[in-house]
Enzyme design. Sequence first.
Site, PDB file in Angstrom:
ATOM      1  N   LYS A 172     118.997 -73.439 -18.586  1.00 16.17           N
ATOM      2  CA  LYS A 172     120.124 -74.383 -18.622  1.00 16.17           C
ATOM      3  C   LYS A 172     120.549 -74.470 -20.086  1.00 16.17           C
ATOM      4  CE  LYS A 172     122.952 -77.312 -16.633  1.00 16.17           C
ATOM      5  NZ  LYS A 172     123.981 -76.904 -15.660  1.00 16.17           N
ATOM      6  N   ASP A 213     121.848 -73.915 -12.056  1.00 18.36           N
ATOM      7  CA  ASP A 213     122.718 -74.351 -10.951  1.00 18.36           C
ATOM      8  C   ASP A 213     123.328 -73.146 -10.251  1.00 18.36           C
ATOM      9  OD1 ASP A 213     124.127 -73.881 -13.323  1.00 18.36           O
ATOM     10  OD2 ASP A 213     125.538 -75.535 -13.048  1.00 18.36           O
ATOM     11  N   ASP A 217     109.776 -74.863  -9.794  1.00 18.21           N
ATOM     12  CA  ASP A 217     109.333 -75.675  -8.656  1.00 18.21           C
ATOM     13  C   ASP A 217     110.438 -75.745  -7.615  1.00 18.21           C
ATOM     14  OD1 ASP A 217     107.755 -77.591  -7.185  1.00 18.21           O
ATOM     15  OD2 ASP A 217     109.067 -79.157  -7.995  1.00 18.21           O
ATOM     16  N   TYR A 263     106.906 -81.226 -17.094  1.00 15.90           N
ATOM     17  CA  TYR A 263     105.725 -81.636 -16.314  1.00 15.90           C
ATOM     18  C   TYR A 263     104.624 -82.176 -17.215  1.00 15.90           C
ATOM     19  CZ  TYR A 263     106.626 -79.921 -11.551  1.00 15.90           C
ATOM     20  OH  TYR A 263     107.085 -79.743 -10.279  1.00 15.90           O
ATOM     21  N   ASP A 313     110.929 -73.351  -3.771  1.00 16.36           N
ATOM     22  CA  ASP A 313     111.073 -73.922  -2.416  1.00 16.36           C
ATOM     23  C   ASP A 313     112.346 -73.385  -1.755  1.00 16.36           C
ATOM     24  OD1 ASP A 313     108.793 -75.534  -2.734  1.00 16.36           O
ATOM     25  OD2 ASP A 313     109.754 -77.293  -1.836  1.00 16.36           O
TER      26      ASP A 313
HETATM   27  C1  IPM Z   1     104.189 -77.081  -6.172  1.00 14.97           C
HETATM   28  C2  IPM Z   1     104.123 -78.554  -5.857  1.00 14.97           C
HETATM   29  C3  IPM Z   1     103.494 -79.263  -7.060  1.00 14.97           C
HETATM   30  C4  IPM Z   1     104.414 -79.056  -8.246  1.00 14.97           C
HETATM   31  C5  IPM Z   1     103.181 -80.752  -6.852  1.00 14.97           C
HETATM   32  C6  IPM Z   1     102.301 -80.979  -5.628  1.00 14.97           C
HETATM   33  C7  IPM Z   1     102.538 -81.361  -8.065  1.00 14.97           C
HETATM   34  O1  IPM Z   1     105.383 -79.030  -5.552  1.00 14.97           O
HETATM   35  O2  IPM Z   1     103.122 -76.463  -6.392  1.00 14.97           O
HETATM   36  O3  IPM Z   1     105.289 -76.515  -6.181  1.00 14.97           O
HETATM   37  O4  IPM Z   1     105.376 -79.822  -8.442  1.00 14.97           O
HETATM   38  O5  IPM Z   1     104.185 -78.114  -8.991  1.00 14.97           O
HETATM   39 MG    MG Z   2     106.875 -77.525  -5.404  1.00 19.60          MG
END
Ligand code: IPM
Ligand code: MG
Length: 359
Positions: free
Chosen positions: A193, A225, A249, A138, A253
């Site tokens: 990884k 993975d 990240d 990042y 999710d």
């Molecule tokens: C998160 C989001 C952010 C990230 C984006 C909006 C920059 O997806 O907080 O998980 O990738 O960290």
């Molecule tokens: Mg995110």
Amino acid sequence: MKIAVLPGDGIGPEIVAEAVKVLERIAADGFDFTFEFAPVGGAAYAQTGHPLPDSTLRLARDADAVLFGAVGDWKYDQLERALRPEQAILGLRKNLGLFANLRPAILYPELAGASSLKPEVVSGLDILIVRELTGDIYFGQPRGRRRSPDGAFAGEQEAFDTMRYTRPEIERIAHVAFKAARGRGKRLTSVDKANVLETFQFWKDVVTEVHAEYPDVELDHMYVDNAAMQLVRAPKRFDVVVTGNMFGDILSDEAAMLTGSIGMLPSASLNEKGQGLYEPSHGSAPDIAGQGIANPLATILSAAMMLRHSLGLPEQAQRIEAAVQTALAQGLRTADIHAPGTEKVGTARMGDAVVAALG
Ligand code: IPM
Ligand code: MG
């Protein structure tokens, strides 16, 4: 206690308003919170020409904690990268040194049916993802576009980013994760990884070294993975997961969806001083913005994390978490978690129900 409130874009202002309502109800019991609002993301760009104006950054830096909504809107996708809304959250993380991102994924019993997985696979799920937040690909330099200097495609256009971690960055996030594990199920999974990437072989080596200071915590290592697969195959095998910025990240999710909706997931981003930024794990959802249907619970639960981690009020945090559970037990559901036999409510009704449940 000064709380910087940065609502941002899309559904940000709607969900943050509900969290502020809840915090005001707590304040009424004798706590002194002051709220200072500032624009961020696309909203700030529209007002000032920059997604993270100096005044907003200063406010965030001087506050005891930051309550953040969400940033991002398709309207701004064509802007050069430095002016896009996402740069605001990345800039806040970097400038405030918010390296430790805590993303708990907890399945509320009332929502077992809302998960896309079978109830028996997810019931009782309680995972904490500890994501490193200020390093990795990042932020790694160099990055950019150029003509490829070598290889089979020399001379062609290319783009590149740099994945890198220093030892102190890995050590400090490992300490956060081991300590968190110590306070819960005492099991930590480090996700890497290492089979392919030098950066993550180093990550694995350093986490293993830090483990020597936490003999009471059981550590295992998993390739990313496989971790993605295990999260949907047998998610309850996890207690605390620690990983780098990009893997975190993605996996957070995925973990969120196990709980039924990403609309339920809070997060805390902490620096070495215990200052924190609190935001829902979900984004700005511009497709449903302004309709009053977004789920405010992730933001309300983020406010609870703020009371616990930055404002030293763990009992008040618990009160909010219990109130959320009460609202769910009453059968109230926003559209994202709605199911037959429950009552579909909007953003404000859900916020009001949490306030009412606070007594
Ligand atoms: C998160 C989001 C952010 C990230 C984006 C909006 C920059 O997806 O907080 O998980 O990738 O960290
Ligand atoms: Mg995110």
